[in-house]
Enzyme design. Structure first.
Site, PDB file in Angstrom:
ATOM      1  CB  CYS A  81      38.301 -15.137 -58.918  1.00  0.00           C
ATOM      2  SG  CYS A  81      37.589 -16.591 -59.708  1.00  0.00           S
TER       3      CYS A  81
ATOM      4  NE  ARG B 215      36.875  -9.187 -58.339  1.00  0.00           N
ATOM      5  CZ  ARG B 215      36.627  -8.379 -59.365  1.00  0.00           C
ATOM      6  NH1 ARG B 215      36.146  -7.169 -59.144  1.00  0.00           N
ATOM      7  NH2 ARG B 215      36.848  -8.754 -60.595  1.00  0.00           N
TER       8      ARG B 215
ATOM      9  CD1 TRP C 191      30.560 -16.755 -58.221  1.00  0.00           C
ATOM     10  CD2 TRP C 191      31.151 -17.181 -60.329  1.00  0.00           C
ATOM     11  NE1 TRP C 191      29.414 -16.991 -58.928  1.00  0.00           N
ATOM     12  CE2 TRP C 191      29.728 -17.257 -60.230  1.00  0.00           C
ATOM     13  CE3 TRP C 191      31.744 -17.420 -61.576  1.00  0.00           C
ATOM     14  CZ2 TRP C 191      28.917 -17.557 -61.322  1.00  0.00           C
ATOM     15  CZ3 TRP C 191      30.929 -17.717 -62.654  1.00  0.00           C
ATOM     16  CH2 TRP C 191      29.536 -17.778 -62.514  1.00  0.00           C
TER      17      TRP C 191
ATOM     18  CG  ASN D 285      38.991 -12.848 -62.349  1.00  0.00           C
ATOM     19  OD1 ASN D 285      38.039 -13.604 -62.493  1.00  0.00           O
ATOM     20  ND2 ASN D 285      38.856 -11.530 -62.341  1.00  0.00           N
ATOM     21  N   GLY D 286      39.092 -15.367 -64.593  1.00  0.00           N
ATOM     22  CA  GLY D 286      38.723 -15.417 -66.000  1.00  0.00           C
ATOM     23  C   GLY D 286      38.589 -16.844 -66.499  1.00  0.00           C
TER      24      GLY D 286
ATOM     25  CD  GLU E 186      16.907  -3.877 -59.641  1.00  0.00           C
ATOM     26  OE1 GLU E 186      17.804  -3.866 -58.773  1.00  0.00           O
ATOM     27  OE2 GLU E 186      17.054  -4.405 -60.763  1.00  0.00           O
TER      28      GLU E 186
ATOM     29  CE  LYS F  22      18.897  -5.181 -56.119  1.00  0.00           C
ATOM     30  NZ  LYS F  22      19.165  -5.657 -57.475  1.00  0.00           N
TER      31      LYS F  22
ATOM     32  CD  GLU G  44      20.206  -9.892 -57.806  1.00  0.00           C
ATOM     33  OE1 GLU G  44      21.122  -9.744 -58.631  1.00  0.00           O
ATOM     34  OE2 GLU G  44      19.734  -8.942 -57.155  1.00  0.00           O
TER      35      GLU G  44
ATOM     36  CG  HIS H 137      -2.976 -10.136 -72.438  1.00  0.00           C
ATOM     37  ND1 HIS H 137      -3.757 -10.310 -73.557  1.00  0.00           N
ATOM     38  CD2 HIS H 137      -3.115  -8.830 -72.082  1.00  0.00           C
ATOM     39  CE1 HIS H 137      -4.320  -9.159 -73.878  1.00  0.00           C
ATOM     40  NE2 HIS H 137      -3.945  -8.240 -73.005  1.00  0.00           N
TER      41      HIS H 137
ATOM     42  CE  LYS I  91      28.344  -4.966 -56.740  1.00  0.00           C
ATOM     43  NZ  LYS I  91      26.938  -4.708 -56.397  1.00  0.00           N
TER      44      LYS I  91
END
Length: 620
Positions: free
Chosen positions: A2, A27, A78, A104-105, A489, A493, A496, A512, A615
């Site tokens: 957060c 965040r 968050w 936060n946490g 990557e 992206k 996301e 395969h 983030k």
């Protein structure tokens, strides 16, 4: 993960706090809220689920003038405990409304604490772990040994908490101060003239001051208009490290772009140059804060790279370089799995921990496990003074500047470059590369910012392509050698940002299983190796393209300039500058970033704030 900000000073706190929250919204953006202390000590709280704009609408409806005062705290969330909803938004208050807390946490023993409070007749109104702190502080302040002492009350409560947390607390009885505490979660102090700040990130107060103080583990800070005081959780005086932020407000603003991510994609040449600057002097690779000796590096017989998300992909690229340059075995581990599989570590193991924020919870725990096994730990980080560098034996800062977009771009390229520096430093000390070879490899690396600048000239072509395939149900990505992590990557992206099914595969695995996914019109992105540096792999990938094209796939090929062999097999050809094989990820990643961003924009999504993501992941 957060965003938290607190202010004590001579300005109207509401506007300072809101400005800080806007810069911290990356965040978390499930909800936002503020608590302001007026001149008479009355505390006003406003909070609302959703973006900060929703909170501002509430403030406007209530009348911002009623939220006057020069002391305030704010939060952008968050969600962990409890869904995004008004009742779970911060700040949380006690029953009297005198204590306000932002957090936060995760408080791991909150169920036990909640049960204790409910048994005492306290009625909790949210689903969060955070609310318990407001009630515990209020009870400690009201009675017992810490009665009437807010600082001591907060310390007492902190000693009871288990988990990772940053807490910022106000009390209407002491309207001249904010008390904040941290354990394994970020908190910095901003030092101004007649004003002080606390925040989870310096971006919150960079508009007002670049002077900051880095708090240590299990510390409490009290800020007033005139100063700050740091203690440990028992009340003993503690030291904190001052530092100066080496970027200004303009670096955290969009600079005319619609989204931070688009700005950060364009900043990649500078980010790379800043990462490399100062690391080659007198014919030698030099690192940053180095508490690992040259002999330690010579004794290394195995390397682990631990990271999450895009940072993990940077580690996969690093494996190719370090093994090639140093002839050392390299394992790349998802940090969330590392300590649970009991890896074989000892004093001659180097663990490279890669984290943009330096606060990624899984990576931090991997660092602690490695240190516990006596391994050497080197952090690659973009955030000065973060927890992971503090707990490591050495750190290499990327100096990429603030990255606000949730999906990593310039930090990812900077991590690749920093990992290469680590590899070259190892090769230098172990003697697996002669000094002139190390110098030549660094010189080629130092030329990549200009190559990335040239790769950015593909942006318009890629955006046009993205708009044409934005309605696709899925996209596949293929690569070989260092192109395989680039494919991973690119797929990440797209997941996301555009919420599409996207998968990255090593192209040799196509027959395969994954070839069963190929159907008419399916976009498949192929990251081609150089026909000069990897001729055999190049011919094999051409065969792969032919196979999927024959089954109706739409082939989108990223190849170096002048690769005419692959041209007939590409429905869409995106040409990037020719660089050496190991450096190709630095240029081939760029069009994949643009592709994902433009597909997301075409589908109507917020590029900077993808759903369910934040983030920095500061909880496991």
């Amino acid at each position: 993960m957060c965003g938290i900000v607190g202010y004590v000073g001579h300005r109207q706190a509401l506007e300072v706090v809101l400005g800080g929250l806007h810069r911290l919204e990356y965040r978390g953006y499930d909800s936002a809220g503020v608590a302001l202390l007026g001149g008479g000590g009355a505390q006003r709280v406003a909070r609302k689920a959703g973006r900060i704009a929703n909170l501002e609408a509430v403030l406007d409806a209530d009348g911002r003038a009623t939220f006057g005062g020069t002391v305030g705290i704010g939060h952008t969330r968050w969600a962990t405990h409890g869904p995004p909803a008004d009742r779970n938004s911060h700040p949380h208050v006690d029953e009297s409304g005198q204590v306000a807390v932002v957090h936060n946490g995760i408080i791991e023993n909150f169920a036990e604490l909640r049960g204790e409070l409910e048994a005492a007749g306290v009625e909790l109104t949210s689903d969060t772990d955070s609310e318990t702190v407001a009630h515990l502080v209020a009870r400690a302040y009201a009675s017992g040994e810490t009665a009437g002492d807010l600082d001591a009350s907060v310390r007492e409560v902190c000693r009871r908490l288990r988990g990772a947390f940053t807490l910022v607390i106000t009390h209407s009885d002491v309207p001249d101060r904010i008390v904040a505490a941290r354990r394994s979660s970020p908190l910095v102090v901003g030092v101004g003239d007649g004003e002080h700040f606390v925040a989870s990130d310096v971006a919150a107060f960079i508009e007002h001051t670049r002077r900051a103080v880095e708090l240590g583990q299990d510390q409490v800070v009290v800020i007033t208009r005139d100063g700050y005081e740091v203690t440990d959780f028992t009340g003993e005086p503690a030291s904190a490290r001052p530092f100066t932020v080496d970027w200004d407000l303009s670096a955290a603003e969009k600079g005319g772009h619609d989204y931070f991510m688009l700005k950060e994609i364009e900043e990649q040449p500078d980010a790379l140059a800043n990462t490399l600057r100062g690391h080659f002097a007198a014919g030698r690779i030099t690192l940053d804060e180095q508490r690992i000796t040259e002999q330690d590096l010579r004794d290394i017989d195995k390397v682990f790279v631990v990271a999450c998300g895009s940072a993990y992909h940077s580690g996969l690229v690093a494996k190719y370089a370090i093994e090639h340059w140093c002839r050392l075995p390299v394992e790349v581990e998802l940090a969330s799995e590392f300590r649970y599989r009991d890896p074989v570590l000892d004093r001659d193991t180097l663990v490279v921990a890669v984290s943009q924020s330096g606060e990624t919870a899984d990576t931090l725990e991997a660092v602690r496990h490695a240190r516990g096994q006596k391994a050497r730990v080197l952090a690659v980080c973009n955030t000065n003074g973060a927890q992971i560098p503090r707990e490591s034996d050495a750190v290499l800062y990327t100096h990429a500047g603030p990255e606000i977009g949730v999906a990593s771009t310039k930090a990812f390229l900077a991590q690749i470059a920093a990992n290469y520096l680590v590899g070259l430093a190892l090769a230098q000390e172990r003697g697996t590369k002669y000094p002139d070879e190390v110098a030549r490899e660094f010189a080629e690396l130092a030329n990549t910012p200009s190559a990335v600048q040239k790769a950015l000239t593909t942006t318009d072509q890629v955006r046009d392509l993205a708009r044409r395939i934005a309605d696709a149900k899925a996209v596949l990505f293929l690569g070989r050698h260092v192109g395989y992590p680039v494919a991973l990557e690119g797929a990440l992206k797209l997941k996301e940002l555009a919420y599409m099914h996207a998968e990255g595969f090593a192209a040799g695995e196509l027959k395969h299983g994954p070839i069963a996914l190929i159907e008419d019109g399916l976009p498949v992105v192929i990251v081609m190796p150089s026909p000069k540096g990897r001729a055999m792999l190049h011919s094999k990938l051409v065969s792969n393209i032919s196979e999927i094209q024959a089954r109706g796939a739409r082939t989108i090929v990223i190849a170096e300039e002048g690769d005419d062999v692959v041209r007939p097999y590409a429905d869409e050809l995106i040409e990037v500058p020719a660089v050496t094989t190991l450096l190709q990820p630095l240029v081939s990643t760029v069009p994949l970033q643009v592709l994902a961003a433009e597909i997301a924009r075409s589908r109507g999504y917020d590029i900077d704030k993808p759903r369910n993501l934040a983030k920095s992941v500061t909880v496991e």
